[in-house]
Write a protein that holds these residues in place. Structure first.
Motif, PDB file in Angstrom:
ATOM      1  N   GLN A 133       0.832  -1.216   0.000  1.00 11.06           N
ATOM      2  CA  GLN A 133       0.000   0.000   0.000  1.00 11.06           C
ATOM      3  C   GLN A 133       0.859   1.256   0.000  1.00 11.06           C
ATOM      4  O   GLN A 133       0.519   2.244  -0.642  1.00 11.06           O
ATOM      5  CB  GLN A 133      -0.950  -0.007   1.192  1.00 11.06           C
ATOM      6  CG  GLN A 133      -2.061  -1.008   1.022  1.00 11.06           C
ATOM      7  CD  GLN A 133      -2.935  -1.172   2.260  1.00 11.06           C
ATOM      8  OE1 GLN A 133      -2.495  -0.939   3.382  1.00 11.06           O
ATOM      9  NE2 GLN A 133      -4.167  -1.582   2.036  1.00 11.06           N
ATOM     10  N   SER A 137       0.623   3.925  -3.026  1.00 13.66           N
ATOM     11  CA  SER A 137       0.134   5.264  -2.711  1.00 13.66           C
ATOM     12  C   SER A 137       1.247   6.307  -2.739  1.00 13.66           C
ATOM     13  O   SER A 137       1.021   7.477  -2.453  1.00 13.66           O
ATOM     14  CB  SER A 137      -0.537   5.280  -1.336  1.00 13.66           C
ATOM     15  OG  SER A 137       0.435   5.075  -0.326  1.00 13.66           O
ATOM     16  N   ASP A 139       3.544   6.762  -0.662  1.00 14.30           N
ATOM     17  CA  ASP A 139       3.898   7.273   0.666  1.00 14.30           C
ATOM     18  C   ASP A 139       5.380   7.134   0.951  1.00 14.30           C
ATOM     19  O   ASP A 139       5.911   7.799   1.813  1.00 14.30           O
ATOM     20  CB  ASP A 139       3.133   6.520   1.767  1.00 14.30           C
ATOM     21  CG  ASP A 139       1.695   6.984   1.882  1.00 14.30           C
ATOM     22  OD1 ASP A 139       1.359   8.022   1.273  1.00 14.30           O
ATOM     23  OD2 ASP A 139       0.917   6.314   2.571  1.00 14.30           O
TER      24      ASP A 139
END
Length: 145
Positions: A133, A137, A139
């Motif tokens: 994730q 994303s 991040d």
């Protein structure tokens, strides 16, 4: 404690399989091309991960590797302990029970044990899915001015 190339590459390999999981098997060549890791090195890593049941493998033209379970069921700690062995910060904590002859009088054993607990608890709190994730994303990209 220092994580070796094998441990870091194993995490990259597992993340790649999780990202490209469509139910079929993924060829090592495909992962090698995406991750910039030699097929020869990936063969060593997959042998270890397969031996401990983290991967399923099939030989042949349609063969390759896939995760044995969903990405959220793997922890980073599990993967690193498979590839690195014990993650203890000092040698005396590598065996259970502790075999150090100075254990009973060691003024630092509690501190080292605390550090080992923090390391293992943290790595066991991060799933493979968490890392996937982060990648999807973006991040993990840190822009600093």
């Amino acid at each position: 404690m220092k994580i070796s190339t094998r441990g870091r590459y194993a995490l990259r390999f597992m993340i790649d399989l999780a990202q490209h999981n469509n139910g079929s098997f993924t060829a090592l060549k495909d992962v090698s091309d995406r991750q910039g890791i030699s097929v020869k090195y990936l063969e060593q890593i997959t042998a270890l991960l397969s031996k401990f049941g983290l991967l399923q493998s099939v030989r042949g033209p349609q063969g390759g590797y896939r995760l044995s379970k969903p990405a959220d069921k793997y922890t980073v700690g599990e993967i690193l302990r498979t590839t690195e062995g014990n993650l203890a910060p000092v040698a005396c904590l590598e065996q259970t029970p502790n075999q150090c002859e100075r254990q009973a009088v060691c003024p630092t054993i509690g501190m080292w044990q605390g550090l080992a607990d923090v390391i293992n608890n943290y790595l066991d709190s991060v799933s493979l899915q968490d890392l996937v994730q982060k990648v999807t994303s973006n991040d993990c990209i840190d822009y600093v001015i």
